[in-house]
Design a protein around this motif. Structure first.
Motif, PDB file in Angstrom:
ATOM      1  N   ILE A  39       9.599 -13.642   4.391  1.00  0.00           N
ATOM      2  CA  ILE A  39       9.197 -14.522   5.484  1.00  0.00           C
ATOM      3  C   ILE A  39       7.884 -14.026   6.065  1.00  0.00           C
ATOM      4  CG2 ILE A  39       9.830 -15.461   7.740  1.00  0.00           C
ATOM      5  CD1 ILE A  39      12.757 -15.112   6.930  1.00  0.00           C
ATOM      6  N   VAL A  40       6.903 -14.924   6.113  1.00  0.00           N
ATOM      7  CA  VAL A  40       5.580 -14.559   6.610  1.00  0.00           C
ATOM      8  C   VAL A  40       5.151 -15.543   7.695  1.00  0.00           C
ATOM      9  CG1 VAL A  40       4.767 -13.346   4.558  1.00  0.00           C
ATOM     10  CG2 VAL A  40       4.583 -15.830   4.650  1.00  0.00           C
ATOM     11  N   ASN A  41       4.403 -15.039   8.660  1.00  0.00           N
ATOM     12  CA  ASN A  41       3.863 -15.874   9.731  1.00  0.00           C
ATOM     13  C   ASN A  41       2.468 -16.311   9.313  1.00  0.00           C
ATOM     14  OD1 ASN A  41       3.183 -17.064  12.170  1.00  0.00           O
ATOM     15  ND2 ASN A  41       4.231 -15.511  13.374  1.00  0.00           N
ATOM     16  N   VAL A  42       2.296 -17.606   9.123  1.00  0.00           N
ATOM     17  CA  VAL A  42       1.051 -18.105   8.541  1.00  0.00           C
ATOM     18  C   VAL A  42       0.468 -19.240   9.371  1.00  0.00           C
ATOM     19  CG1 VAL A  42       1.735 -17.480   6.191  1.00  0.00           C
ATOM     20  CG2 VAL A  42       2.281 -19.765   7.074  1.00  0.00           C
ATOM     21  N   GLU A  43      -0.780 -19.530   9.087  1.00  0.00           N
ATOM     22  CA  GLU A  43      -1.455 -20.681   9.673  1.00  0.00           C
ATOM     23  C   GLU A  43      -1.391 -21.830   8.674  1.00  0.00           C
ATOM     24  OE1 GLU A  43      -6.016 -21.715  10.947  1.00  0.00           O
ATOM     25  OE2 GLU A  43      -5.211 -19.742  11.499  1.00  0.00           O
ATOM     26  N   LYS A  44      -1.023 -22.977   9.161  1.00  0.00           N
ATOM     27  CA  LYS A  44      -0.850 -24.147   8.297  1.00  0.00           C
ATOM     28  C   LYS A  44      -2.151 -24.490   7.555  1.00  0.00           C
ATOM     29  CE  LYS A  44       0.864 -28.925   8.742  1.00  0.00           C
ATOM     30  NZ  LYS A  44      -0.336 -29.769   8.739  1.00  0.00           N
ATOM     31  N   ASP A  45      -2.000 -24.840   6.271  1.00  0.00           N
ATOM     32  CA  ASP A  45      -3.109 -25.283   5.418  1.00  0.00           C
ATOM     33  C   ASP A  45      -4.130 -24.183   5.127  1.00  0.00           C
ATOM     34  OD1 ASP A  45      -1.927 -27.792   5.411  1.00  0.00           O
ATOM     35  OD2 ASP A  45      -3.182 -28.559   7.027  1.00  0.00           O
ATOM     36  N   LYS A  46      -3.706 -22.938   5.166  1.00  0.00           N
ATOM     37  CA  LYS A  46      -4.597 -21.819   4.906  1.00  0.00           C
ATOM     38  C   LYS A  46      -4.118 -21.046   3.683  1.00  0.00           C
ATOM     39  CE  LYS A  46      -6.767 -17.936   7.351  1.00  0.00           C
ATOM     40  NZ  LYS A  46      -6.892 -17.241   8.658  1.00  0.00           N
ATOM     41  N   LYS A  47      -5.057 -20.372   3.004  1.00  0.00           N
ATOM     42  CA  LYS A  47      -4.717 -19.582   1.826  1.00  0.00           C
ATOM     43  C   LYS A  47      -4.639 -18.100   2.180  1.00  0.00           C
ATOM     44  CE  LYS A  47      -6.639 -22.662  -1.709  1.00  0.00           C
ATOM     45  NZ  LYS A  47      -7.614 -22.785  -2.828  1.00  0.00           N
ATOM     46  N   TYR A  48      -3.634 -17.443   1.597  1.00  0.00           N
ATOM     47  CA  TYR A  48      -3.443 -16.010   1.764  1.00  0.00           C
ATOM     48  C   TYR A  48      -3.191 -15.405   0.389  1.00  0.00           C
ATOM     49  CZ  TYR A  48      -2.502 -17.244   6.665  1.00  0.00           C
ATOM     50  OH  TYR A  48      -2.585 -17.730   7.958  1.00  0.00           O
ATOM     51  N   GLU A  49      -3.021 -14.096   0.374  1.00  0.00           N
ATOM     52  CA  GLU A  49      -2.549 -13.409  -0.819  1.00  0.00           C
ATOM     53  C   GLU A  49      -1.311 -12.598  -0.452  1.00  0.00           C
ATOM     54  OE1 GLU A  49      -6.217 -12.377  -3.758  1.00  0.00           O
ATOM     55  OE2 GLU A  49      -6.097 -11.198  -1.906  1.00  0.00           O
ATOM     56  N   LEU A  50      -0.365 -12.567  -1.358  1.00  0.00           N
ATOM     57  CA  LEU A  50       0.786 -11.692  -1.217  1.00  0.00           C
ATOM     58  C   LEU A  50       0.637 -10.550  -2.215  1.00  0.00           C
ATOM     59  CD1 LEU A  50       3.843 -14.126  -0.922  1.00  0.00           C
ATOM     60  CD2 LEU A  50       2.769 -12.796   0.900  1.00  0.00           C
ATOM     61  N   GLY A  51       0.837  -9.338  -1.726  1.00  0.00           N
ATOM     62  CA  GLY A  51       0.802  -8.174  -2.593  1.00  0.00           C
ATOM     63  C   GLY A  51       2.182  -7.574  -2.727  1.00  0.00           C
ATOM     64  N   ILE A  52       2.641  -7.418  -3.976  1.00  0.00           N
ATOM     65  CA  ILE A  52       3.985  -6.878  -4.233  1.00  0.00           C
ATOM     66  C   ILE A  52       3.841  -5.619  -5.086  1.00  0.00           C
ATOM     67  CG2 ILE A  52       6.269  -7.332  -5.222  1.00  0.00           C
ATOM     68  CD1 ILE A  52       4.013 -10.270  -4.547  1.00  0.00           C
TER      69      ILE A  52
END
Length: 352
Positions: A127-140
């Motif tokens: 679960i991540v807190n994000v801004e709508k319509d924005k791109k992020y990266e997830l690092g695993i």
């Protein structure tokens, strides 16, 4: 010249493949010698009144539940924890997933860590807190059990625009409950009923009328109110509710087809009926000197009594649990307390 051309073509092809390989980690999936990771699905959720959803018209933020599909390609068990092994990147900023999200009312538990056996595949929700319509990266970056070597971090792209529809549907349970109450308990037209609600309207209305009958009969000690009179006065009461009652239903929890809705409301309280009956009983006695016929006289004024009762605002909010069925919402009838609250409030005219 021909050999040089073939060699040049080979180098260009290898560069293209390398470019594809490097970008594949940022397009919703990634791979290393330890694991393959991809985004199976994602949707916005509501976890409570303080879950971070913004009312700002320009910048909307919310909690996004991202379901990762992870395959362990190694011959060792790996472990992944939202606390230590997953990061979110917003440009140069490094952010952490939300690890303190609870759904006690909805009976949902997102596990924050898990093990994946050798050559096994497992879904993992972060679960991540994000801004709508924005791109992020997830690092695993998993922990490989029994190995001293540190695993490579895989980065994958998270494009929240793909899941915008679920953000716009977060308050659908609140809209559905408003339509449910107005349609079933008030016979009021609400276009959202067909759009958002699935329910056995006839059965629910029959149950509501029984509760109304009990409430009316409680106001008359010495006379029996006939079924014909109940049918007539229930129509009158629903009309009074439609004109006077107010409903403000807000979804505070919404995940995996379950929702919790808080309802601020006003209703026409039938608990006031007894006072009106006493007044007409006294009026009858003052005019006739007869002690016996006062409640019969009050019953003849029931139309006027119901129409005269003023709506009262609730002291507490109702918390109603809802479930999604076939893309629409209905009250969770397995929650007896919530079901009884609705009937008591909008059919029996009780106050909470």
């Amino acid at each position: 010249m021909r050999k040089l051309g073939v060699f040049t073509l080979f180098i260009a092809l290898m560069m293209a493949l390398a470019a594809c390989s490097s970008t594949s980690e940022k397009t919703g999936g990634g791979s290393s010698n330890i694991m393959d990771v991809s985004i199976k699905d994602a949707s916005y959720i509501l976890a409570g009144k303080d879950d971070g959803v913004s009312e700002d018209k320009e910048t909307k933020k919310g909690l996004l539940a991202v379901q990762l599909k992870i395959k362990n390609k190694s011959d060792s068990e790996i472990s992944i924890s939202s606390y230590d092994d997953i990061r979110m990147y917003d440009g140069e900023k490094q952010l952490s997933p939300e690890t303190d999200v609870y759904f006690s009312d909805l009976d949902i538990d997102y596990y924050q860590n898990g093990d994946i056996g050798a050559d096994k595949v497992k879904d993992f929700t972060v679960i991540v807190n994000v801004e709508k319509d924005k791109k992020y990266e997830l690092g695993i970056k998993p922990f490989v059990k029994g190995s001293e070597d540190e695993a490579k971090e895989i980065k994958i792209e998270l494009d929240t625009k793909k899941y915008a529809a679920s953000f716009d549907k977060l308050n659908d349970p609140g809209k559905a409950l408003t339509a449910y109450i107005e349609t079933i308990y008030m016979d009021k037209e609400n276009a959202d009923y067909e759009k958002y609600v699935t329910a056995d309207k006839a059965a629910l209305q029959e149950e509501a009328k029984k509760a109304f009958k009990e409430a009316i009969q409680d106001g008359f000690i010495d006379v029996t109110v006939s079924d014909e009179e109940i049918d007539k006065q229930y129509i009158n009461y629903k009309t009074a509710l439609a004109e006077k009652a107010k409903i403000n239903a807000v979804t505070v929890g919404n995940a995996e087809g379950k929702a919790a809705v808080l309802v601020e409301y006003s209703t026409v309280p039938l608990v006031d009926l007894y006072d009106y009956v006493n007044e007409y009983d006294e009026e009858y006695y003052q005019n006739t000197g007869d002690y016996e016929g006062g409640q019969e006289y009050a019953l003849s004024k029931l139309d006027t009594i119901i129409s005269s009762i003023e709506a009262k605002e609730s002291r507490e909010k109702l918390e109603i649990l809802m479930v999604e069925k076939d893309g629409k919402w209905t009250v969770d009838l397995s929650d007896d307390y919530g079901k009884e609250q609705l009937i008591d409030t909008f059919a029996a005219g009780e106050e909470y």
